[in-house]
Design an enzyme around this catalytic site. Structure first.
Site, PDB file in Angstrom:
ATOM      1  CE  LYS A   1      -5.175  16.903  17.960  1.00  0.00           C
ATOM      2  NZ  LYS A   1      -5.512  15.510  18.132  1.00  0.00           N
TER       3      LYS A   1
ATOM      4  CB  SER B   1       0.358   3.851  -4.217  1.00  0.00           C
ATOM      5  OG  SER B   1      -0.669   2.935  -3.831  1.00  0.00           O
ATOM      6  N   GLY B   2      -0.224   4.799  -0.906  1.00  0.00           N
ATOM      7  CA  GLY B   2      -1.334   5.387  -0.153  1.00  0.00           C
ATOM      8  C   GLY B   2      -0.967   6.529   0.778  1.00  0.00           C
ATOM      9  CG  ASP B   3      -3.326   9.573   3.877  1.00  0.00           C
ATOM     10  OD1 ASP B   3      -3.052  10.697   3.463  1.00  0.00           O
ATOM     11  OD2 ASP B   3      -3.596   9.319   5.076  1.00  0.00           O
TER      12      ASP B   3
ATOM     13  CG  HIS C   1      -6.338   5.718  19.991  1.00  0.00           C
ATOM     14  ND1 HIS C   1      -5.334   4.930  19.477  1.00  0.00           N
ATOM     15  CD2 HIS C   1      -6.819   6.422  18.952  1.00  0.00           C
ATOM     16  CE1 HIS C   1      -5.238   5.157  18.183  1.00  0.00           C
ATOM     17  NE2 HIS C   1      -6.120   6.049  17.844  1.00  0.00           N
TER      18      HIS C   1
ATOM     19  N   GLY D   1       0.841  -1.208   0.000  1.00  0.00           N
ATOM     20  CA  GLY D   1       0.000   0.000   0.000  1.00  0.00           C
ATOM     21  C   GLY D   1       0.868   1.247   0.000  1.00  0.00           C
TER      22      GLY D   1
HETATM   23  P1  NDP Z   1      -5.349   4.186   1.633  1.00  0.00           P
HETATM   24  O1  NDP Z   1      -6.832   4.248   1.434  1.00  0.00           O
HETATM   25  O2  NDP Z   1      -4.545   5.370   1.195  1.00  0.00           O
HETATM   26  O3  NDP Z   1      -4.888   2.853   0.903  1.00  0.00           O
HETATM   27  C1  NDP Z   1      -3.523   2.458   0.803  1.00  0.00           C
HETATM   28  C2  NDP Z   1      -3.307   1.801  -0.533  1.00  0.00           C
HETATM   29  O4  NDP Z   1      -4.055   0.594  -0.582  1.00  0.00           O
HETATM   30  C3  NDP Z   1      -3.805   2.641  -1.703  1.00  0.00           C
HETATM   31  O5  NDP Z   1      -2.793   3.515  -2.151  1.00  0.00           O
HETATM   32  C4  NDP Z   1      -4.150   1.596  -2.709  1.00  0.00           C
HETATM   33  O6  NDP Z   1      -2.959   1.266  -3.414  1.00  0.00           O
HETATM   34  C5  NDP Z   1      -4.555   0.394  -1.897  1.00  0.00           C
HETATM   35  N1  NDP Z   1      -6.017   0.314  -1.841  1.00  0.00           N
HETATM   36  C6  NDP Z   1      -6.874   1.222  -1.369  1.00  0.00           C
HETATM   37  N2  NDP Z   1      -8.143   0.790  -1.471  1.00  0.00           N
HETATM   38  C7  NDP Z   1      -8.072  -0.422  -2.032  1.00  0.00           C
HETATM   39  C8  NDP Z   1      -9.049  -1.388  -2.395  1.00  0.00           C
HETATM   40  N3  NDP Z   1     -10.348  -1.184  -2.197  1.00  0.00           N
HETATM   41  N4  NDP Z   1      -8.624  -2.548  -2.921  1.00  0.00           N
HETATM   42  C9  NDP Z   1      -7.340  -2.779  -3.113  1.00  0.00           C
HETATM   43  N5  NDP Z   1      -6.361  -1.876  -2.794  1.00  0.00           N
HETATM   44  C10 NDP Z   1      -6.724  -0.728  -2.273  1.00  0.00           C
HETATM   45  O7  NDP Z   1      -5.082   3.822   3.136  1.00  0.00           O
HETATM   46  P2  NDP Z   1      -4.155   4.555   4.209  1.00  0.00           P
HETATM   47  O8  NDP Z   1      -2.783   4.688   3.645  1.00  0.00           O
HETATM   48  O9  NDP Z   1      -4.839   5.767   4.700  1.00  0.00           O
HETATM   49  O10 NDP Z   1      -4.181   3.514   5.414  1.00  0.00           O
HETATM   50  C11 NDP Z   1      -3.541   2.252   5.338  1.00  0.00           C
HETATM   51  C12 NDP Z   1      -3.851   1.468   6.605  1.00  0.00           C
HETATM   52  O11 NDP Z   1      -3.373   2.188   7.719  1.00  0.00           O
HETATM   53  C13 NDP Z   1      -5.334   1.259   6.851  1.00  0.00           C
HETATM   54  O12 NDP Z   1      -5.510   0.009   7.441  1.00  0.00           O
HETATM   55  C14 NDP Z   1      -5.719   2.334   7.837  1.00  0.00           C
HETATM   56  O13 NDP Z   1      -6.782   1.920   8.665  1.00  0.00           O
HETATM   57  C15 NDP Z   1      -4.428   2.436   8.649  1.00  0.00           C
HETATM   58  N6  NDP Z   1      -4.219   3.744   9.233  1.00  0.00           N
HETATM   59  C16 NDP Z   1      -4.086   4.864   8.445  1.00  0.00           C
HETATM   60  C17 NDP Z   1      -3.833   6.080   9.006  1.00  0.00           C
HETATM   61  C18 NDP Z   1      -3.634   7.310   8.167  1.00  0.00           C
HETATM   62  O14 NDP Z   1      -3.296   8.368   8.743  1.00  0.00           O
HETATM   63  N7  NDP Z   1      -3.795   7.256   6.865  1.00  0.00           N
HETATM   64  C19 NDP Z   1      -3.727   6.242  10.491  1.00  0.00           C
HETATM   65  C20 NDP Z   1      -3.860   5.000  11.230  1.00  0.00           C
HETATM   66  C21 NDP Z   1      -4.100   3.814  10.598  1.00  0.00           C
HETATM   67  P3  NDP Z   1      -2.955   0.637  -4.852  1.00  0.00           P
HETATM   68  O15 NDP Z   1      -4.269   0.949  -5.510  1.00  0.00           O
HETATM   69  O16 NDP Z   1      -1.794   1.265  -5.529  1.00  0.00           O
HETATM   70  O17 NDP Z   1      -2.770  -0.791  -4.568  1.00  0.00           O
END
Ligand code: NDP
Length: 515
Positions: free
Chosen positions: A365, A32-34, A262, A30
């Protein structure tokens, strides 16, 4: 210093690691994600910059998005620039250690390819085979990815000379049954000591400090019990609304989003017995004992010990109500506020209520634990001041201040005999000149070091779900969930009923002057 006394604490200033983690490959699913861009890469970059990463390492991003390694490096460089972590960083050196592999999460071929890629990297860089797999992906994919890691031989089964670790982000299931299902899926391929369940909240410096404060000082522990404490109040208030997370929050609500993780951790830190040693196994065991002592939620008392709320529009329409937020159902019954009166049924805490409160779109907050002590047993001032002398309060705050405050009574100067409340205050940064340590830096470092202290154990996860499940069932399966949902104006301090359940709430959040 006393004769023969040894220094027991680090010198003022920097307090850094004396061992570096072993060389390893860090794989982020993941990538590429947030989370990856906002938290993980900035934390890795900082650790690299200060020399806390292993001497030799590689980072491999893995996700579905098709992109070349150069493109991924550029996106991480931009993420670091946004977070302000690019300054002073040797980006040229770090970027050469970052790689990218595209894969489909449910297709074995991609994992076999990833496995060959990692082995190739290890051979080329002379790495010993230690691997950390970080699941920064939606929770619905955890079981799939863990299964594929197992099927492709990447789970480290049978590998003796090196470690393989799996890092899982919260949430760990959405109820007791799903938490158990997830755990079985992880344990089909990984042993418990390989699994790190992250709650980054625990890695905040001031949260860690609670245990240090309690067990490194002799003066507080003797009064930290039912003989002296009237109640404990744990508050995590957010001023933000649901923002862009409505899809998730509609399903989760405040109980799953905040209480299951938490808030339960803060409760354990406030209530636990001293571990015999400051070591992961001992500390985790003591937390589990607290969860075992939680008095089961009694549906017959139900809303006599629980207040649920949902934010409505703010005064004069300044802020939208929850049901007006994007992607929220117009008739949603998801709670955005909860106050729960809990009891820890053991020798230390019998009869002492623990008020646990969290909500969105509150006035500001604020995160704090308040320990309200009992009043003096007998007021010798009753003829001049009445029966009641304000009790001592200890406030451990994580936000906005990183502080500890103890309030106590002193004489007001002047000819008339009257009291005023004074406080002893400690600011967490007081006397510290080193750089701050972000919570994700800490969790990544501890994973690489194999230290489980700040992570969830599965038995704690299950005990907490076991405690909360009747609460969730009562809220979600009752005939009319609306009937128990108290609407509060966005930007206020929550429903009036919360202050009725816990009269000290206003004081806990600092609304009334401490008297
Ligand atoms: P994202 O929604 O940004 O997803 C991460 C990556 O997963 C995406 O870039 C995508 O990559 C892939 N993805 C997203 N949705 C799908 C889908 N439906 N099916 C398949 N692949 C998918 O998540 P976050 O980065 O925000 O969070 C990741 C984990 O961390 C989660 O479990 C979240 O609960 C946890 N978390 C996040 C926090 C935050 O601040 N963001 C804080 C605390 C926990 P690609 O399409 O390239 O595969």
């Amino acid at each position: 210093m006393e004769e023969n006394a040894k220094p027991t604490s680090a010198p003022q200033g920097e307090c850094r690691m004396d061992t570096r983690p072993e060389d390893c490959v860090i794989v982020i699913f993941g990538a590429s994600g947030d989370l990856s861009a906002r938290k993980l890469f900035p934390a890795l970059a900082r650790l690299f910059q200060v020399g806390d990463l292993p001497r030799n390492f590689a980072i491999v991003g893995a996700a579905r998005s098709r992109m070349a390694t150069e493109e991924f490096r550029e996106s991480m460089r931009e993420a670091l620039a946004r977070s302000g972590h690019l300054l002073e960083l040797d980006w040229g050196e770090l970027s050469q250690r970052i790689h990218y592999q595209a894969l489909e999460y449910d297709a074995l071929g991609g994992y076999l390819e990833l496995s060959r890629f990692i082995t190739g990297l290890e051979e080329r860089l002379g790495l010993p085979g230690n691997r950390m797999f970080y699941l920064a992906i939606p929770p619905t994919l955890y079981e799939t990815v863990a299964g594929m890691l197992g099927a492709s031989g990447l789970s480290g089964r049978g590998v003796e000379h090196a470690w393989t670790r799996l890092v899982v982000e919260k949430p760990f299931g959405s109820d007791l049954a799903s938490a158990r299902t997830l755990d079985e899926a992880l344990h089909a391929h990984f042993r418990e000591e390989q699994i790190f369940r992250i709650d980054h909240y625990l890695a905040k410096e001031t949260i860690q400090n609670i245990l240090l404060f309690r067990f490194a000082n002799a003066v507080f522990e003797p009064v930290w019990n039912r003989n002296y404490v009237e109640y404990v109040s744990i508050v995590a208030a957010e001023d933000l609304g649901v923002e862009h997370r409505a899809g998730y929050y509609e399903q989760a609500g405040v109980l799953r989003d905040m209480f299951q993780n938490h808030m339960m951790q803060l409760l354990a830190l406030a209530a636990m017995e001293p571990p015999t040693l400051f070591h992961a196994g001992e500390v985790l065991d003591e937390k589990v004992k607290v969860y075992k002592c939680l008095r089961p939620f009694d549906p017959a008392v139900g809303f006599g010990q629980l207040v649920l709320g949902q934010y409505g529009p703010g005064k004069e329409g300044a802020l939208p109500g929850y049901r007006e937020e994007k992607n929220v159902a117009p008739n949603s019954t998801t709670p955005t506020f909860a106050m729960l009166k809990a009891h820890v049924d053991n020798w230390r805490w019998q009869g002492v209520p623990f008020y646990i409160t969290s909500g969105k779109r509150l006035a500001r907050k604020l995160t704090r634990i308040v320990v309200k002590f009992k009043e003096v047993p007998h007021s010798i001032y009753r003829r001049v001041l009445g029966e009641h002398v304000s009790a001592n309060r200890l406030v451990m705050e994580t936000y906005p201040q990183e502080s500890i405050n103890l309030s106590f009574q002193v004489k007001n100067p002047g000819p008339r005999f009257c009291l005023r409340t004074a406080s002893m205050s400690f600011d967490f940064q007081q006397g510290y000149t080193g750089p701050p340590l972000d919570s994700y830096e800490k969790v990544l470092l501890d994973c690489m070091l194999g230290d489980h202290m700040l992570f969830w154990s599965q038995d704690a996860v299950e005990l907490c779900w076991g405690f909360l499940t009747p609460v969730l069932e009562m809220c979600e399966r009752c005939d009319d969930p609306n009937a128990h949902l108290r609407v509060y104006p966005a930007g206020s301090w929550g429903p009036r009923e919360a202050q009725e359940l816990h009269h000290g709430f206003r004081k806990d959040i600092g609304l009334d002057p401490i008297a």
